[in-house]
Scaffold this motif. Structure first.
Motif, short mmCIF file in Angstrom:
data_model
loop_
_atom_site.label_atom_id
_atom_site.label_comp_id
_atom_site.label_asym_id
_atom_site.label_seq_id
_atom_site.Cartn_x
_atom_site.Cartn_y
_atom_site.Cartn_z
N UNK A 204 0.85 -1.20 0.00
CA UNK A 204 0.00 0.00 0.00
C UNK A 204 0.88 1.25 0.00
N UNK A 205 0.69 2.15 -0.95
CA UNK A 205 1.50 3.37 -0.98
C UNK A 205 1.02 4.40 0.03
N UNK A 206 1.92 5.26 0.49
CA UNK A 206 1.52 6.44 1.25
C UNK A 206 0.98 7.47 0.26
N UNK A 207 -0.08 8.16 0.65
CA UNK A 207 -0.70 9.11 -0.27
C UNK A 207 -1.42 10.19 0.53
N UNK A 208 -1.31 11.43 0.08
CA UNK A 208 -2.02 12.51 0.77
C UNK A 208 -3.52 12.37 0.52
N UNK A 265 -4.59 5.18 14.02
CA UNK A 265 -4.76 5.32 12.57
C UNK A 265 -5.40 6.66 12.25
N UNK A 266 -6.40 7.04 13.01
CA UNK A 266 -7.07 8.32 12.77
C UNK A 266 -6.08 9.48 12.94
N UNK A 267 -5.18 9.37 13.92
CA UNK A 267 -4.16 10.41 14.12
C UNK A 267 -3.25 10.51 12.90
N UNK A 273 -1.94 11.32 5.86
CA UNK A 273 -1.87 10.09 5.08
C UNK A 273 -3.29 9.58 4.88
N UNK A 274 -3.56 8.96 3.72
CA UNK A 274 -4.90 8.42 3.49
C UNK A 274 -5.12 7.20 4.39
N UNK A 275 -6.34 6.73 4.48
CA UNK A 275 -6.70 5.70 5.45
C UNK A 275 -5.88 4.43 5.28
N UNK A 276 -5.71 3.98 4.03
CA UNK A 276 -4.99 2.73 3.81
C UNK A 276 -3.53 2.84 4.23
N UNK A 277 -2.87 3.94 3.85
CA UNK A 277 -1.48 4.14 4.22
C UNK A 277 -1.30 4.28 5.72
N UNK A 278 -2.23 5.01 6.36
CA UNK A 278 -2.16 5.21 7.81
C UNK A 278 -2.32 3.87 8.53
N UNK A 279 -3.26 3.08 8.07
CA UNK A 279 -3.48 1.75 8.66
C UNK A 279 -2.22 0.90 8.58
N UNK A 281 0.91 1.84 8.23
CA UNK A 281 1.95 2.39 9.10
C UNK A 281 1.79 1.89 10.53
N UNK A 282 0.58 2.00 11.05
CA UNK A 282 0.32 1.64 12.44
C UNK A 282 0.46 0.13 12.65
#
Length: 757
Positions: A204-208, A265-267, A273-279, A281-282
């Motif tokens: 999953x890419x990081x994305x704004x 993830x919400x933080x 970061x978009x939801x997929x990237x944030x997820x 990461x965490x």
């Protein structure tokens, strides 16, 4: 120490950025070696400097601010020597350079080890102590081992990270260049469209986010869906599991609480970061924490965390897997491009593809060739997560991909594309003309096929038959072994399309490197394992059904020829011929009207070179499989980017082997052909013509270029060229001599385009 090293490598392997990679290295190595300092200096080839990129023990303010010239200081000294430097008192060494910003004046002992990846100095890892002492042999050996183990991971981080040091991976023209292997020849310039497999946390890419609030809503909905799923599973299994076993589901539910993973993830989403990237990461951070634990119970929790992450990700991707629009020149990019992904992009908008995994033999590469799409496979250092929407150049001739190319590079590749298009248009008129030299020597050019789409391309390019029909393709796209009737229908289509020209069908050629989903073969060394004729002779029920299907398909056409792959001894030939004869006699008895087909053998195992005389007594033709023969002769896996540069069809050993085969059967009645990349290269075709090969088989797209070369020279020109290269010592010398000769003959424009051309 081995466990410590494994843990360091494991943690680095899961880092999501270059900075994180370096931070892990300096912290973990300093702790493992119990030193006062651990630092990593990385080489910036553009400025010939070593930059202090991270350190534990030196002043933090000096990180990324301090640099040394390549020939300066002890770090430069380590890089120049390309070996460890172990000093009791660094300050007394003539190469010592004092850098006040680092605060290193209080550290005396010094051990520096170069970080080398594929002969390139990436940097230097340094440990230092206040005490004046030489690091012992064990400590030095440990740091050397760390450096060797981390070099490849660090190279990947450099390639995929955003860093000032990326210039070390650029050529003389700006634009990040990533090396892979050729999947399909050609050049494409377009916009990257990254498609990741569903629920794969690592791709999953990081994305704004375009809309932060919307991303948070989607994440909470996905979280709620997973909670419901787990609750439902828990309810269904309530009667079958104990309270202790059901506690796992309660643990899952607690992990999903807004106060736990959910809030983190919400933080991350709010941070940009978009939801997929944030997820991802965490989940990756928590999983890594558990994986590094010494406690077996806690280690298992890493699996739980990843499982939960994939479940949530799957729901997020269900909402996001479709695109409203694709760019006109779309370059499909994925960790592993699949045939299904090819169907997601409209055919008229798809310009090329790039896959981190896969090889030139993979199913998707075969499809790409059939569709005429330039493709690069095996780009192991490609930063997939950062490429979506980026401009790419896909160079299928050289097996390289350029990201964000400079204007200069775009102009040069644009000129190559125009020259290629002009050449192809100029060659269209020769499709119906014979392939013969100026002095009338005929060299039939045939095609390699495997898909129905190949037929039209082949006929349009003036193919004089099929030199290799890959029968494994129908097997690869099926969910079971296809029946005799199903195979007969596919084979009949090929035979009818090329009638009355010959169609050489290779019997099933599968193995560990080309396994079928319903017939898995797991071997440590598939290239030397159970494959080709070895499998089909062990499974005569599969072989006989296939041969019967081929023979039935040829009824009334009589243009079938059968070829046996991966032959390494005479008994394999005689056993296979006996089975073919048995199938032939059975069908004749059943009333099928048949002519006995010619039978041939592929020469692709080095040992078979020295038995071609004996093999030729049993068969009607021999066909050299130059791709496999070359990789066996040179002990090079051409689909491995680390050694792909060593693979060359123009290696003197390969040319001598091919010439030996031709000379050894010169006076027999056995026909000799060659199929492979060498046949589709005008340079190789000219040499094979001189050696005495009777015909060549290649991908259809290469046929006009080869035919043009043959039609524009005398056979004596080819013979003179062959004489001039057979005494040379390296592939580079051979290619240089061929280029000079082709230039003298006015054929240089037929060479594959490259920036150096």
């Amino acid at each position: 120490m081995l466990k410590t090293l494994q843990r360091i490598v494991q943690e680095v392997n899961s880092a999501r950025s270059l900075d994180e990679t370096l931070s892990i290295i300096v912290r973990r190595v300093r702790r493992a070696m119990r030193t006062d300092v651990c630092s990593v200096y990385l080489s910036d080839d553009g400025n010939q400097n070593y930059v202090l990129m991270d350190s534990m023990g030196l002043n933090k303010e000096s990180i990324k601010q301090v640099s040394l010239k390549a020939d300066q200081g002890l770090v430069g000294y380590v890089g120049q020597r390309e070996e460890p430097v172990n000093l009791e008192d660094a300050t007394s060494h003539p190469n010592y350079v004092y850098l006040a910003e680092t605060g290193e004046e209080k550290f005396h002992s010094f051990l520096g080890v170069p970080i080398i990846h594929q002969r390139r100095i990436l940097g230097v890892i340094v440990v230092q102590d206040k005490e004046k002492r030489r690091f012992d042999e064990g400590e030095e050996a440990f740091l050397v081992t760390v450096s060797a183990q981390l070099a490849g991971l660090l190279a990947h981080s450099l390639a995929t990270g955003i860093s000032l040091l990326q210039d070390s991976y650029l050529g003389s023209i700006r634009g990040s260049c990533f090396k892979g292997v050729e999947g399909t020849s050609g050049i494409a310039v377009g916009t990257a469209v990254v498609i990741q497999p569903l629920a794969n946390l690592d791709t999953v890419p990081d994305r704004k986010p375009e809309d932060t609030d919307s991303e948070i809503v989607q994440f909470r909905e996905a979280l709620a869906s997973v909670r419901n799923d787990i609750h439902e599973v828990n309810r269904r299994l309530a009667q079958r599991l104990s309270e202790e076993e059901r506690a796992l589901f309660e643990a899952y539910q607690r992990m999903l609480d807004d106060s736990a993973l959910g809030q983190e993830v919400i933080s991350k989403i709010k941070e940009g970061n978009w939801a997929q990237g944030a997820l991802c990461q965490v989940v990756t951070r928590h999983a890594r924490f558990f994986e590094l634990s010494e406690d077996d119970y806690l280690k298992e929790r890493a699996t739980d965390i990843r499982d939960l992450g994939r479940r949530v990700l799957a729901y997020l991707q269900k909402k996001d897997q479709s695109r409203d629009a694709f760019p006109n020149q779309a370059i499909l990019v994925s960790e592993e491009v699949t045939p299904a992904m090819l169907g997601e992009v409209p055919k008229e908008q798809l310009a090329g593809l790039v896959s981190v995994q896969g090889s030139s033999n993979s199913h998707v590469a075969i499809l790409a060739r059939a569709m005429g799409l330039p493709a690069v496979m095996g780009t192991v250092d490609l930063p997939v997560a950062a490429l979506d929407g980026q401009q790419l150049i896909v160079d299928g001739y050289q097996g390289v991909v350029f990201n964000s190319p400079s204007d200069e590079l775009l102009i040069q590749y644009g000129q190559l594309i125009q020259a290629e298009e002009k050449l192809q248009k100029g060659l269209e008129h020769i499709a119906g003309l014979p392939s013969e030299t100026l002095d009338g020597y005929k060299m039939p050019l045939m095609v390699n096929t495997g898909l129905a789409q190949d037929i039209t391309h082949s006929l349009n390019h003036g193919a004089e038959g099929v030199g290799l029909y890959r029968t494994e393709v129908p097997f690869m796209i099926s969910e079971r072994f296809p029946s005799e009737g199903e195979q007969q229908a596919v084979y009949r289509e090929q035979l009818e399309a090329f009638f009355p020209q010959p169609v050489i069908m290779r019997t099933l050629d599968i193995g560990g490197d080309k396994a079928l989903p319903y017939f898995p073969i797991n071997e440590a060394n598939p290239f030397l394992g159970w494959r080709g004729i070895r499998i089909t002779l062990d499974h005569p029920e599969v072989f006989l059904v296939q041969v019967r299907a081929m023979l039935r398909a040829s009824e009334g056409l009589d243009n079938l020829q059968i070829m046996l792959p991966m032959v390494s001894n005479i008994p394999e030939v005689t056993e296979a011929i006996a089975l073919i004869e048995r199938a032939f006699q059975e069908l004749c008895q059943e009333g099928v009207s048949l002519r006995r087909p010619d039978i041939g053998v592929m020469i692709e195992v080095p040992g078979a070179i020295y038995q071609v005389n004996q093999i030729a007594r049993y068969v009607d033709f021999l066909s050299v499989g130059s791709n496999d023969l070359t990789q066996y002769l040179l002990a090079v896996d051409r689909n491995n980017p680390r050694v792909a540069d060593l693979y060359s069809s123009f290696h003197p050993a390969v040319l001598n082997a091919l010439y030996t085969i031709a000379r050894n059967i010169k006076h027999s009645d056995c026909r000799l052909s060659l199929c492979g990349e060498l046949a589709g290269d005008p340079r190789g075709a000219i040499l094979l013509l001189a050696m005495g090969y009777d015909s060549l088989s290649m991908n259809a797209v290469n046929l006009p270029r080869v035919k043009s070369a043959i039609r524009r020279l005398h056979r004596r020109d080819a013979a003179q060229l062959l004489d001039s290269v057979m005494h040379l010592e390296t592939s580079e010398q051979v290619l240089k001599q061929i280029s000079l000769t082709m230039d003298e003959l006015g054929l240089s424009q037929l060479l594959q385009p490259s920036l150096s051309a």
